[in-house]
Design an enzyme around this catalytic site. Structure first.
Site, PDB file in Angstrom:
ATOM      1  N   ASP A   5     -20.383 -14.828 -42.091  1.00  0.00           N
ATOM      2  CA  ASP A   5     -20.705 -15.989 -41.975  1.00  0.00           C
ATOM      3  C   ASP A   5     -22.020 -15.702 -41.797  1.00  0.00           C
ATOM      4  OD1 ASP A   5     -21.687 -18.270 -41.762  1.00  0.00           O
ATOM      5  OD2 ASP A   5     -21.335 -19.000 -39.597  1.00  0.00           O
ATOM      6  N   TYR A   6     -23.479 -15.987 -42.706  1.00  0.00           N
ATOM      7  CA  TYR A   6     -24.796 -15.855 -41.984  1.00  0.00           C
ATOM      8  C   TYR A   6     -25.150 -16.089 -40.579  1.00  0.00           C
ATOM      9  CZ  TYR A   6     -26.591 -12.842 -45.597  1.00  0.00           C
ATOM     10  OH  TYR A   6     -26.406 -11.468 -46.465  1.00  0.00           O
ATOM     11  N   ASP A 182     -23.111 -20.759 -45.522  1.00  0.00           N
ATOM     12  CA  ASP A 182     -24.324 -19.614 -45.415  1.00  0.00           C
ATOM     13  C   ASP A 182     -22.453 -18.560 -44.964  1.00  0.00           C
ATOM     14  OD1 ASP A 182     -26.260 -21.345 -45.694  1.00  0.00           O
ATOM     15  OD2 ASP A 182     -26.055 -21.265 -42.812  1.00  0.00           O
TER      16      ASP A 182
END
Length: 231
Positions: A5-6, A182
């Site tokens: 996950d960004y 994301d």
């Protein structure tokens, strides 16, 4: 399953575009951005920021750039509208380059009839008003959303391309299953988990060069609802 996950990618994209020194410095030092903003706005040391102050800063970080009104912020936080308006004013006074960037996006959209993402994808938008206002109409919110969120979408798609090629080149028993905003989800053989994690971290953090570092949070487990962070 491996989830990647960004972390706060929209705020990182915003920092990249606006060039605000305080925001960029916080990301460069891997600080808690919400605590840093709260400390800057309230004028207190970071270690003295209260949970309520951090919560207010977090709401502003994720809401005000898209035109959230004092009324909306007050409703979200359960505070007085006047207090919410004062916080918004203090935020933009402390981070004027954020407001300058948002105004620039709207001005260019009004002139050109479109906005662009970081990779140059265009979206035609009409209805941006001639006077810049913090409480924005739908076309204005859409314009800013497209630049920030659209650029975040560009970045994760670049990462997916890199990862697809890397997985083809490496003998790792893994497949890329899903992209959710994301986040990327992979299925991987347990004995290849660490190799995949290293590869994903490399390709996602180097997907594009920004003025601030990209950060990726990794977690793994047998079920998506029960993933544990990877250290």
């Amino acid at each position: 399953l491996l989830a990647a996950d960004y972390s706060q990618i929209e705020l990182r994209v915003l920092a990249h575009f606006c060039g605000d020194e305080a925001l960029c410095d916080a990301f460069a030092k891997d600080e808690d951005i919400h605590r840093r903003v709260a400390a800057e706005v309230y004028g207190v040391p970071a270690d003295e920021v209260t949970s309520a102050q951090r919560r207010n800063a977090k709401a502003v970080n994720f809401g005000i750039i898209y035109g959230q009104s004092p009324w909306g912020l007050a409703q979200q936080l359960g505070i007085d509208k006047t207090e919410a308006a004062e916080f918004i004013d203090a935020y933009f006074a402390r981070y004027p380059r954020v407001e300058d960037f948002l105004a620039k996006v709207l001005a260019e959209c009004r002139t050109e009839g479109y906005v662009k993402t970081i990779l140059g994808r265009r979206r035609a938008i009409h209805g941006v008003r001639s006077s810049v206002q913090r409480q924005r109409n739908l076309p204005e919110r859409t314009a800013i959303n497209t630049v920030v969120q659209g650029s975040a979408a560009d970045i994760i798609k670049l990462a997916m391309i890199h990862l697809h090629r890397s997985l083809q080149a490496e003998s790792i028993a893994a497949v890329m299953l899903l992209q959710i905003h994301d986040e990327l989800i992979f299925e991987v053989a347990e004995n290849d988990l660490q190799r995949l994690a290293d590869l994903v971290l490399r390709d996602m953090t180097n997907a594009i060069e920004l003025a601030v570092p990209l950060k990726v949070d990794l977690s793994a487990g047998d079920r998506w609802s029960m993933l544990e962070p990877l250290v």
